[in-house]
Design a protein around this motif. Structure first.
Motif, PDB file in Angstrom:
ATOM      1  N   ALA A 175       0.855  -1.196   0.000  1.00 28.10           N
ATOM      2  CA  ALA A 175       0.000   0.000   0.000  1.00 28.10           C
ATOM      3  C   ALA A 175       0.883   1.234   0.000  1.00 28.10           C
ATOM      4  CB  ALA A 175      -0.894  -0.013   1.244  1.00 28.10           C
ATOM      5  N   LEU A 176       0.836   2.001  -1.069  1.00 26.57           N
ATOM      6  CA  LEU A 176       1.660   3.212  -1.194  1.00 26.57           C
ATOM      7  C   LEU A 176       0.728   4.420  -1.197  1.00 26.57           C
ATOM      8  CD1 LEU A 176       4.508   4.496  -1.952  1.00 26.57           C
ATOM      9  CD2 LEU A 176       3.735   4.334  -4.330  1.00 26.57           C
ATOM     10  N   GLY A 177       0.683   5.156  -0.094  1.00 25.00           N
ATOM     11  CA  GLY A 177      -0.190   6.322  -0.048  1.00 25.00           C
ATOM     12  C   GLY A 177      -0.596   6.670   1.367  1.00 25.00           C
ATOM     13  N   GLY A 178      -1.700   7.420   1.469  1.00 24.97           N
ATOM     14  CA  GLY A 178      -2.190   7.848   2.775  1.00 24.97           C
ATOM     15  C   GLY A 178      -3.075   6.801   3.421  1.00 24.97           C
ATOM     16  N   GLY A 179      -3.836   7.245   4.422  1.00 22.66           N
ATOM     17  CA  GLY A 179      -4.681   6.321   5.177  1.00 22.66           C
ATOM     18  C   GLY A 179      -5.765   5.680   4.335  1.00 22.66           C
ATOM     19  N   VAL A 180      -6.230   6.379   3.311  1.00 23.91           N
ATOM     20  CA  VAL A 180      -7.284   5.805   2.466  1.00 23.91           C
ATOM     21  C   VAL A 180      -6.733   4.604   1.700  1.00 23.91           C
ATOM     22  CG1 VAL A 180      -8.710   6.276   0.435  1.00 23.91           C
ATOM     23  CG2 VAL A 180      -8.656   7.911   2.321  1.00 23.91           C
ATOM     24  N   VAL A 181      -5.538   4.745   1.143  1.00 27.24           N
ATOM     25  CA  VAL A 181      -4.903   3.624   0.424  1.00 27.24           C
ATOM     26  C   VAL A 181      -4.611   2.485   1.405  1.00 27.24           C
ATOM     27  CG1 VAL A 181      -2.877   2.877  -0.886  1.00 27.24           C
ATOM     28  CG2 VAL A 181      -3.873   5.131  -1.326  1.00 27.24           C
ATOM     29  N   GLY A 182      -4.003   2.813   2.536  1.00 28.19           N
ATOM     30  CA  GLY A 182      -3.599   1.779   3.499  1.00 28.19           C
ATOM     31  C   GLY A 182      -4.779   1.017   4.068  1.00 28.19           C
ATOM     32  N   ASP A 183      -5.859   1.755   4.433  1.00 19.02           N
ATOM     33  CA  ASP A 183      -7.031   1.085   5.020  1.00 19.02           C
ATOM     34  C   ASP A 183      -7.672   0.125   4.013  1.00 19.02           C
ATOM     35  OD1 ASP A 183      -6.643   2.562   7.326  1.00 19.02           O
ATOM     36  OD2 ASP A 183      -8.682   3.329   7.431  1.00 19.02           O
ATOM     37  N   MET A 184      -7.731   0.559   2.738  1.00 19.22           N
ATOM     38  CA  MET A 184      -8.413  -0.290   1.740  1.00 19.22           C
ATOM     39  C   MET A 184      -7.528  -1.412   1.218  1.00 19.22           C
ATOM     40  SD  MET A 184     -11.013   1.739  -0.673  1.00 19.22           S
ATOM     41  CE  MET A 184      -9.930   3.071  -0.977  1.00 19.22           C
ATOM     42  N   ALA A 185      -6.258  -1.121   0.962  1.00 21.61           N
ATOM     43  CA  ALA A 185      -5.355  -2.185   0.495  1.00 21.61           C
ATOM     44  C   ALA A 185      -5.212  -3.226   1.601  1.00 21.61           C
ATOM     45  CB  ALA A 185      -4.004  -1.604   0.103  1.00 21.61           C
ATOM     46  N   GLY A 186      -5.218  -2.761   2.857  1.00 16.12           N
ATOM     47  CA  GLY A 186      -5.150  -3.684   3.987  1.00 16.12           C
ATOM     48  C   GLY A 186      -6.389  -4.562   4.055  1.00 16.12           C
ATOM     49  N   PHE A 187      -7.555  -3.953   3.771  1.00 13.14           N
ATOM     50  CA  PHE A 187      -8.799  -4.745   3.783  1.00 13.14           C
ATOM     51  C   PHE A 187      -8.786  -5.764   2.646  1.00 13.14           C
ATOM     52  CE2 PHE A 187     -13.408  -5.337   2.874  1.00 13.14           C
ATOM     53  CZ  PHE A 187     -13.704  -6.006   4.045  1.00 13.14           C
ATOM     54  N   ALA A 188      -8.283  -5.351   1.474  1.00 10.86           N
ATOM     55  CA  ALA A 188      -8.178  -6.304   0.356  1.00 10.86           C
ATOM     56  C   ALA A 188      -7.238  -7.454   0.757  1.00 10.86           C
ATOM     57  CB  ALA A 188      -7.663  -5.607  -0.902  1.00 10.86           C
ATOM     58  N   ALA A 189      -6.117  -7.121   1.436  1.00  5.95           N
ATOM     59  CA  ALA A 189      -5.171  -8.164   1.862  1.00  5.95           C
ATOM     60  C   ALA A 189      -5.809  -9.098   2.891  1.00  5.95           C
ATOM     61  CB  ALA A 189      -3.909  -7.522   2.443  1.00  5.95           C
ATOM     62  N   ALA A 190      -6.615  -8.518   3.782  1.00  6.78           N
ATOM     63  CA  ALA A 190      -7.251  -9.329   4.843  1.00  6.78           C
ATOM     64  C   ALA A 190      -8.245 -10.322   4.259  1.00  6.78           C
ATOM     65  CB  ALA A 190      -7.968  -8.410   5.837  1.00  6.78           C
ATOM     66  N   THR A 191      -8.815  -9.992   3.100  1.00  2.00           N
ATOM     67  CA  THR A 191      -9.932 -10.788   2.582  1.00  2.00           C
ATOM     68  C   THR A 191      -9.587 -11.593   1.331  1.00  2.00           C
ATOM     69  OG1 THR A 191     -10.668  -8.701   1.577  1.00  2.00           O
ATOM     70  CG2 THR A 191     -11.793  -9.404   3.577  1.00  2.00           C
ATOM     71  N   TRP A 192      -8.539 -11.174   0.590  1.00  2.00           N
ATOM     72  CA  TRP A 192      -8.196 -11.916  -0.629  1.00  2.00           C
ATOM     73  C   TRP A 192      -7.683 -13.302  -0.247  1.00  2.00           C
ATOM     74  CZ3 TRP A 192      -9.330 -12.049  -5.443  1.00  2.00           C
ATOM     75  CH2 TRP A 192      -8.516 -12.721  -6.373  1.00  2.00           C
ATOM     76  N   MET A 193      -8.331 -14.325  -0.750  1.00  2.00           N
ATOM     77  CA  MET A 193      -7.992 -15.716  -0.422  1.00  2.00           C
ATOM     78  C   MET A 193      -7.933 -15.934   1.096  1.00  2.00           C
ATOM     79  SD  MET A 193      -5.379 -16.886  -3.378  1.00  2.00           S
ATOM     80  CE  MET A 193      -5.902 -16.753  -5.093  1.00  2.00           C
ATOM     81  N   ARG A 194      -8.802 -15.229   1.807  1.00  2.00           N
ATOM     82  CA  ARG A 194      -8.914 -15.248   3.279  1.00  2.00           C
ATOM     83  C   ARG A 194      -7.654 -14.731   3.972  1.00  2.00           C
ATOM     84  NH1 ARG A 194     -11.484 -20.275   2.194  1.00  2.00           N
ATOM     85  NH2 ARG A 194     -13.737 -19.972   2.188  1.00  2.00           N
ATOM     86  N   GLY A 195      -6.872 -13.947   3.253  1.00  2.00           N
ATOM     87  CA  GLY A 195      -5.766 -13.265   3.928  1.00  2.00           C
ATOM     88  C   GLY A 195      -4.416 -13.497   3.303  1.00  2.00           C
ATOM     89  N   ILE A 196      -3.838 -12.412   2.740  1.00  8.01           N
ATOM     90  CA  ILE A 196      -2.445 -12.483   2.274  1.00  8.01           C
ATOM     91  C   ILE A 196      -1.660 -11.359   2.962  1.00  8.01           C
ATOM     92  CG2 ILE A 196      -3.168 -13.472   0.052  1.00  8.01           C
ATOM     93  CD1 ILE A 196      -2.352 -10.805  -1.282  1.00  8.01           C
ATOM     94  N   ARG A 197      -0.344 -11.424   2.867  1.00  8.50           N
ATOM     95  CA  ARG A 197       0.466 -10.438   3.589  1.00  8.50           C
ATOM     96  C   ARG A 197       0.416  -9.073   2.896  1.00  8.50           C
ATOM     97  NH1 ARG A 197       5.752 -13.929   3.448  1.00  8.50           N
ATOM     98  NH2 ARG A 197       4.873 -14.161   1.369  1.00  8.50           N
ATOM     99  N   PHE A 198       0.607  -8.028   3.693  1.00  8.92           N
ATOM    100  CA  PHE A 198       0.702  -6.706   3.067  1.00  8.92           C
ATOM    101  C   PHE A 198       1.703  -5.832   3.797  1.00  8.92           C
ATOM    102  CE2 PHE A 198      -1.849  -3.125   5.051  1.00  8.92           C
ATOM    103  CZ  PHE A 198      -2.186  -3.755   6.226  1.00  8.92           C
ATOM    104  N   VAL A 199       2.206  -4.855   3.024  1.00  8.03           N
ATOM    105  CA  VAL A 199       3.223  -3.921   3.526  1.00  8.03           C
ATOM    106  C   VAL A 199       2.645  -2.518   3.393  1.00  8.03           C
ATOM    107  CG1 VAL A 199       5.495  -2.925   2.997  1.00  8.03           C
ATOM    108  CG2 VAL A 199       5.159  -5.415   2.946  1.00  8.03           C
ATOM    109  N   GLN A 200       2.843  -1.719   4.412  1.00 10.51           N
ATOM    110  CA  GLN A 200       2.398  -0.330   4.363  1.00 10.51           C
ATOM    111  C   GLN A 200       3.593   0.565   4.017  1.00 10.51           C
ATOM    112  OE1 GLN A 200      -0.611   1.096   4.897  1.00 10.51           O
ATOM    113  NE2 GLN A 200      -1.754  -0.046   6.447  1.00 10.51           N
TER     114      GLN A 200
END
Ligand code: NAD
Ligand code: GLY
Length: 352
Positions: free
Chosen positions: A102-127
Motif C-alpha cells: 500500500a503506497l499512499g495515505g490512510g485511504v490507500v492503506g485502510d483499503m489495500a489492507g482490507f483487500a489483503a485481509a480478505t483476498w484468499m482469506r488473507g495475504i500479507r501486506f506492507v504499508q
C-alpha cells in the motif's frame, strides 16, 4: 533511521527515515517477505509522485511487480474500490504467498489492507505510508476498513501488516492541508499519552525539519505500539486512540466525506475537551489550550453545522454498547480516560 517493533498477532517493524522508498524492496526481503509477486496499490495523486520509485525498488529486489491505481479521496473509500483491487489481484495472479504493498495515505492503506485481509482469506501486506497521518497512525495497528452509507469505517478487519516503511521525504510534497490533517493525529497522540510532546509541538512545528519529523513520528508510533500491544482488538484501552473521533466520524459522515478526517478529528477533540470540562473530568483551560495549538497548525476547531443535525450520527460509533457509549475524555494533557455515558447524555453534551 528509527525502528519500532510491534508485537501483536503478527510481529513486525515500522521503519522511519529518509530515502527509504528506494530501499523498499530490500527492506521487505530483509523482513523475510519471500513472495514472488507484489501488487503495488496507490491512488491517482500519489502514483505520479512515488510509484515508479517504489516499483523499481520492488523489481530490483526480485519481486514481479504489478500496479493498481484508484481515484484519490475519502469518497472512494468504499467496497466498489476494493472490488477493483480484487479484480487486479486476479488479473495479475496473486496467490496466498504473494504480497500487497500500500503506497499512499490512510485511504490507500485502510483499503489495500482490507483487500489483503480478505483476498484468499488473507495475504500479507506492507504499508508504505506517504502522509503524516498514515505515518503516525493509520499504517500501524492493523485496522483496515471502508466507509458505508451507514457510517465511517463500519466494514473492515483487523489485519496486521508485515512491515511498515515510512519515508519522511515523501512528506515534502504534502499540501499544507494534508500536513495539518496529520498534525491532528499527532496532537491527539500527545493529548492522550505525552504532555511533553504537546509542549514541544506548541514551541515549534516539525515541518521541514526531517530529523525532528522522524523523532515525532517515531514517538507517536511507539505510543500507538504500546496501546496496540495491550489491546490489539480494540476492547479497552485502544479506544483512547479515538479521542475526538466519535464527534469527528459523525462530522465526516454528515459532510458526506467532504470534510477531511484530520479536520473532523480536530473539531471533535475540542468538543470533547469542552464536554470533559463541563462534566468535571477535564482540567479547566484544556479546551482553550487545545484550540490554540490546533489553530497554530491550521486546523479548524469548530463547525458551523448545527449539532442537532450531526450529533445523532454519533449513534453509529463503534464504541457504543446499547444505550451507553465510551467517550474519550482527558483528565489533563497527556492523560486520557474512557468515560462510559448514556448515549442521549453524550449527544446532549455536544449540543450548545
Ligand atoms: P488520504 O489517504 O486521502 O491522503 C490525503 C490526500 O493526500 C490524498 O489526496 C492523497 O492522494 C494525497 N497524498 C498522499 N500522500 C501524498 C504525498 N506524499 N504528497 C502529496 N499528496 C499526497 O488521507 P489520510 O489523511 O492520509 O488518511 C485518512 C484516512 O485514514 C481516513 O479514511 C481515516 O479513516 C483513516 N485512518 C485510519 C486509521 C487506522 O488505524 N487504520 C487511523 C487514522 C485514520
Ligand atoms: N486510529 C485508531 C486506532 O488505530 O485504534
Amino acid at each position: 533511521m528509527k525502528r519500532v517493533t510491534i508485537q501483536s498477532s503478527r510481529t513486525y517493524d515500522c521503519v522511519i527515515g529518509q530515502g527509504l522508498l528506494e530501499q523498499l524492496g530490500m527492506l521487505m526481503r530483509a523482513a523475510g517477505l519471500q513472495a514472488e509477486r507484489a501488487l503495488l496499490v496507490s491512488d491517482t495523486r500519489v502514483t505520479p509522485l512515488y510509484a515508479a520509485q517504489a516499483a523499481a525498488s520492488l523489481e530490483a529486489a526480485g519481486y514481479r511487480c504489478s500496479m493498481h491505481v484508484f481515484e484519490a479521496g475519502e469518497a472512494h473509500k468504499r467496497l466498489a474500490t476494493v472490488e477493483g483491487m480484487y479484480a487486479a489481484l486476479a488479473t495479475h495472479g496473486l496467490g496466498r504467498g504473494d504480497v500487497i504493498v500500500a503506497l499512499g495515505g490512510g485511504v490507500v492503506g485502510d483499503m489495500a489492507g482490507f483487500a489483503a485481509a480478505t483476498w484468499m482469506r488473507g495475504i500479507r501486506f506492507v504499508q508504505a505510508p506517504t502522509t503524516l497521518l498514515a505515518q503516525v497512525d493509520s499504517s500501524v495497528g492493523g485496522k483496515t476498513a471502508v466507509d458505508t452509507r451507514a457510517g465511517k469505517n463500519l466494514v473492515g478487519a483487523f489485519w496486521q501488516p508485515s512491515l511498515v516503511v515510512a519515508d519522511v521525504d515523501t512528506l515534502d510534497t504534502l499540501p499544507p492541508a494534508a500536513f495539518a490533517d496529520g498534525m491532528a493525529e499527532v496532537v491527539k497522540t500527545a493529548c492522550i499519552r505525552d504532555a511533553a510532546l504537546l509542549a514541544k509541538l506548541e514551541a515549534k512545528t516539525p515541518r521541514g525539519d526531517a530529523p525532528e519529523l522522524e523523532a515525532v513520528i517515531a514517538r507517536c508510533v511507539d505510543i500507538k505500539r504500546a496501546i496496540v500491544e495491550e489491546d490489539e482488538r480494540d476492547a479497552g484501552v485502544r479506544g483512547l486512540l479515538n479521542f475526538g473521533h466519535t464527534v469527528g466520524h459523525a462530522l465526516e459522515r454528515y459532510s458526506d466525506y467532504t470534510l477531511s478526517h484530520g479536520s473532523a478529528v480536530a473539531v471533535g477533540m475540542v468538543v470533547m475537551a469542552r464536554a470533559g470540562e463541563s462534566l468535571g473530568v477535564t482540567v479547566p483551560g484544556t479546551a482553550a489550550r487545545l484550540t490554540r495549538v490546533l489553530t497554530a497548525y491550521g486546523l479548524p476547531t469548530h463547525t458551523d453545522a448545527r449539532p442537532s443535525d450531526w450529533a445523532p450520527l454519533m449513534m453509529a460509533d463503534k464504541k457504543r454498547h446499547g444505550e451507553k457509549i465510551d467517550l474519550v475524555l482527558l483528565r489533563e494533557m497527556g492523560d486520557a480516560v474512557l468515560h462510559p455515558i448514556d448515549v442521549q447524555e453524550a449527544i446532549a453534551q455536544v449540543l450548545p
